[in-house]
Design a protein around this motif. Sequence first.
Motif, PDB file in Angstrom:
ATOM      1  N   GLU A 210      -6.886  -1.239   4.972  1.00  0.00           N
ATOM      2  CA  GLU A 210      -6.511  -1.614   3.610  1.00  0.00           C
ATOM      3  C   GLU A 210      -6.789  -0.444   2.677  1.00  0.00           C
ATOM      4  O   GLU A 210      -7.931  -0.005   2.543  1.00  0.00           O
ATOM      5  CB  GLU A 210      -7.285  -2.856   3.167  1.00  0.00           C
ATOM      6  CG  GLU A 210      -6.943  -4.098   3.982  1.00  0.00           C
ATOM      7  CD  GLU A 210      -7.640  -5.347   3.463  1.00  0.00           C
ATOM      8  OE1 GLU A 210      -8.329  -5.247   2.407  1.00  0.00           O
ATOM      9  OE2 GLU A 210      -7.477  -6.404   4.076  1.00  0.00           O
ATOM     10  N   LEU A 211      -5.755   0.047   2.057  1.00  0.00           N
ATOM     11  CA  LEU A 211      -5.876   1.202   1.179  1.00  0.00           C
ATOM     12  C   LEU A 211      -6.673   0.879  -0.081  1.00  0.00           C
ATOM     13  O   LEU A 211      -6.542  -0.194  -0.661  1.00  0.00           O
ATOM     14  CB  LEU A 211      -4.494   1.691   0.766  1.00  0.00           C
ATOM     15  CG  LEU A 211      -3.641   2.398   1.813  1.00  0.00           C
ATOM     16  CD1 LEU A 211      -2.229   2.571   1.291  1.00  0.00           C
ATOM     17  CD2 LEU A 211      -4.243   3.746   2.179  1.00  0.00           C
ATOM     18  N   GLU A 214      -3.515   3.879  -3.820  1.00  0.00           N
ATOM     19  CA  GLU A 214      -2.083   3.725  -3.574  1.00  0.00           C
ATOM     20  C   GLU A 214      -1.408   5.064  -3.284  1.00  0.00           C
ATOM     21  O   GLU A 214      -0.367   5.105  -2.609  1.00  0.00           O
ATOM     22  CB  GLU A 214      -1.423   3.048  -4.773  1.00  0.00           C
ATOM     23  CG  GLU A 214       0.029   2.642  -4.556  1.00  0.00           C
ATOM     24  CD  GLU A 214       0.196   1.656  -3.400  1.00  0.00           C
ATOM     25  OE1 GLU A 214       1.270   1.682  -2.767  1.00  0.00           O
ATOM     26  OE2 GLU A 214      -0.737   0.850  -3.153  1.00  0.00           O
ATOM     27  N   ASN A 216      -2.121   7.055  -1.189  1.00  0.00           N
ATOM     28  CA  ASN A 216      -2.131   7.305   0.252  1.00  0.00           C
ATOM     29  C   ASN A 216      -1.230   6.352   1.042  1.00  0.00           C
ATOM     30  O   ASN A 216      -1.308   6.308   2.270  1.00  0.00           O
ATOM     31  CB  ASN A 216      -3.565   7.214   0.782  1.00  0.00           C
ATOM     32  CG  ASN A 216      -4.418   8.379   0.330  1.00  0.00           C
ATOM     33  OD1 ASN A 216      -3.908   9.478   0.107  1.00  0.00           O
ATOM     34  ND2 ASN A 216      -5.716   8.153   0.176  1.00  0.00           N
ATOM     35  N   ARG A 217      -0.361   5.626   0.332  1.00  0.00           N
ATOM     36  CA  ARG A 217       0.550   4.708   1.015  1.00  0.00           C
ATOM     37  C   ARG A 217       1.405   5.458   2.038  1.00  0.00           C
ATOM     38  O   ARG A 217       1.594   5.011   3.171  1.00  0.00           O
ATOM     39  CB  ARG A 217       1.436   3.992  -0.002  1.00  0.00           C
ATOM     40  CG  ARG A 217       2.451   3.019   0.591  1.00  0.00           C
ATOM     41  CD  ARG A 217       1.792   1.805   1.205  1.00  0.00           C
ATOM     42  NE  ARG A 217       0.963   1.098   0.227  1.00  0.00           N
ATOM     43  CZ  ARG A 217       0.141   0.102   0.553  1.00  0.00           C
ATOM     44  NH1 ARG A 217       0.037  -0.275   1.817  1.00  0.00           N
ATOM     45  NH2 ARG A 217      -0.592  -0.504  -0.384  1.00  0.00           N
ATOM     46  N   ARG A 221       1.547   5.073   6.161  1.00  0.00           N
ATOM     47  CA  ARG A 221       2.832   4.779   6.797  1.00  0.00           C
ATOM     48  C   ARG A 221       3.148   5.828   7.868  1.00  0.00           C
ATOM     49  O   ARG A 221       3.576   5.489   8.983  1.00  0.00           O
ATOM     50  CB  ARG A 221       3.926   4.734   5.742  1.00  0.00           C
ATOM     51  CG  ARG A 221       5.306   4.399   6.299  1.00  0.00           C
ATOM     52  CD  ARG A 221       6.320   4.171   5.186  1.00  0.00           C
ATOM     53  NE  ARG A 221       6.439   5.314   4.316  1.00  0.00           N
ATOM     54  CZ  ARG A 221       6.039   5.351   3.042  1.00  0.00           C
ATOM     55  NH1 ARG A 221       5.474   4.282   2.503  1.00  0.00           N
ATOM     56  NH2 ARG A 221       6.199   6.439   2.298  1.00  0.00           N
TER      57      ARG A 221
END
Length: 235
Positions: A210-211, A214, A216-217, A221
């Motif tokens: 769970e990040l 954001e 590092n989205r 992925r």
Amino acid sequence: MALTLPFQHYSIQNPVEQEIDEIYSLLTYTLVYQDWQSASIPREKRRGYNIGALLVNPAKMPVYAGLNCINSTDNATQHGELRVMLAYLEQERCFNLKGFTIYTTLEPCIMCAGMMTMTNVARVVYGQKDLNFSNGLERLALDTSELGGYPPFQRTTWSDPSPSPFRARLDAAYHQYLQAGNEQVLAKFLTGEVAMEIFKEAHEAFLGFELKYEENRGILRNALSFLTNFLNNMI
């Protein structure tokens, strides 16, 4: 004059960058877990040790992975780090690895440290301390000239322990393994159930990550996509 070794502590202070290191460390544990070599497998049939490496380019994209293959190749040089460097350089026909980061599940030996230094790898993040073969990169950066020794090697690859809590758990578990009077062979520890369980939990933590940031989205992925491709190539 007291000698001091550089790079003893985790150097990254930016929490966003810390999260990137955690993601890629978890991915590297996962790559090893997916091809786990248990003690029940006869030595002559094992790929090698439960050690692996992940190469990440300057854009923070994972580009190649390598696992220890000293048994399947009958070649003592075939460490995961060495394999990932040689394979990528050959594949891409590039001269060096300037600006790249290597994530490893185990601190690199002096052989791998030398190649990292010679190919200009910027940084290594390791997921467990190797007590018997430690500080290869630090020794290359050590200046003993004032004591009649040698200046540091002209290139330096930065070495950091992973911020992942699984690194601390592996270090603690290996210490307990030694305290119990077991033979001081880390590779044997890494075939045991305790180590396998830690790697398994790291794998689960990666899949359920769970990040906090954001930004590092895309990193997460790309890491998940890399794992999918890795598994597809194993089939």
